[in-house]
Design a protein around this motif. Structure first.
Motif, short mmCIF file in Angstrom:
data_model
loop_
_atom_site.label_atom_id
_atom_site.label_comp_id
_atom_site.label_asym_id
_atom_site.label_seq_id
_atom_site.Cartn_x
_atom_site.Cartn_y
_atom_site.Cartn_z
N ASP A 161 0.84 -1.13 -0.07
CA ASP A 161 0.03 0.05 0.08
C ASP A 161 1.02 1.22 -0.13
O ASP A 161 2.04 1.29 0.27
CB ASP A 161 -1.16 -0.12 1.30
CG ASP A 161 -0.17 -0.09 2.62
OD1 ASP A 161 0.74 0.80 2.91
OD2 ASP A 161 -0.61 -0.71 3.47
N ASP A 162 0.19 2.44 -0.45
CA ASP A 162 0.90 3.50 -0.36
C ASP A 162 1.57 4.07 0.84
O ASP A 162 2.85 4.44 1.04
CB ASP A 162 -0.06 4.57 -0.82
CG ASP A 162 -0.32 4.53 -2.42
OD1 ASP A 162 0.31 3.79 -3.33
OD2 ASP A 162 -1.47 5.11 -2.87
N LEU A 163 0.97 3.75 2.15
CA LEU A 163 1.42 3.98 3.23
C LEU A 163 2.95 3.46 3.49
O LEU A 163 3.89 4.11 3.86
CB LEU A 163 0.53 4.08 4.38
CG LEU A 163 1.12 4.22 5.81
CD1 LEU A 163 1.24 5.68 6.05
CD2 LEU A 163 0.00 3.84 6.56
N HIS A 164 2.88 2.07 3.20
CA HIS A 164 4.16 1.61 3.40
C HIS A 164 5.23 1.74 2.47
O HIS A 164 6.53 1.95 2.86
CB HIS A 164 3.84 -0.13 3.13
CG HIS A 164 5.19 -1.02 3.34
ND1 HIS A 164 5.68 -1.36 4.70
CD2 HIS A 164 5.93 -1.67 2.36
CE1 HIS A 164 6.65 -1.97 4.49
NE2 HIS A 164 6.85 -2.35 3.40
N LYS B 82 10.14 4.90 1.84
CA LYS B 82 11.22 6.17 0.99
C LYS B 82 11.37 7.15 2.26
O LYS B 82 12.54 7.74 2.17
CB LYS B 82 10.09 6.94 0.04
CG LYS B 82 9.87 6.21 -1.21
CD LYS B 82 9.03 7.16 -1.84
CE LYS B 82 8.90 6.40 -3.41
NZ LYS B 82 8.02 7.16 -4.36
N LYS B 83 10.74 7.47 3.21
CA LYS B 83 11.20 8.26 4.52
C LYS B 83 12.26 7.91 5.08
O LYS B 83 13.23 8.37 5.40
CB LYS B 83 10.21 8.67 5.53
CG LYS B 83 9.16 9.67 4.79
CD LYS B 83 7.92 9.48 5.80
CE LYS B 83 6.71 10.34 5.14
NZ LYS B 83 5.83 10.61 5.99
N GLU B 84 12.32 6.45 5.40
CA GLU B 84 13.60 5.98 5.96
C GLU B 84 14.66 5.87 5.09
O GLU B 84 15.96 6.28 5.57
CB GLU B 84 13.34 4.48 6.34
CG GLU B 84 14.59 3.67 7.09
CD GLU B 84 14.29 2.44 7.46
OE1 GLU B 84 15.22 1.65 7.99
OE2 GLU B 84 13.07 1.88 7.42
#
Length: 78
Positions: A54-57, A62-64
């Motif tokens: 899903d987009d949240l994962h 990407k943030k990490e």
């Protein structure tokens, strides 16, 4: 696999020799670089449709990856 513009060689092209040296000489840097490369591979595979999440994962990965890139950049600048 397509060209990956987010691998460390593309993110820091002028620092290729320093990256190689730090991977060999600095265990902390090596650990950060390995984790960055693992995350980057996951993100690329998701974006290419190899894995579905899903987009949240995807955004979390990407943030990490970005946080690791910032830490790597700081070590390269030191």
């Amino acid at each position: 696999m397509t060209l990956d513009p987010h691998d460390l060689a593309h993110e820091f092209p002028a620092q290729a020799d320093r990256i190689h040296a730090l991977k060999s000489d600095n265990a902390h840097f090596n650990k950060l670089a390995q984790r960055y490369e693992e995350l980057n591979k996951q993100v690329v595979q998701i974006e290419e449709g190899v894995h579905a999440v899903d987009d949240l994962h995807l955004e979390t990965l990407k943030k990490e990856r970005l946080q690791l890139k910032d830490q790597i950049a700081a070590l390269l600048a030191a």
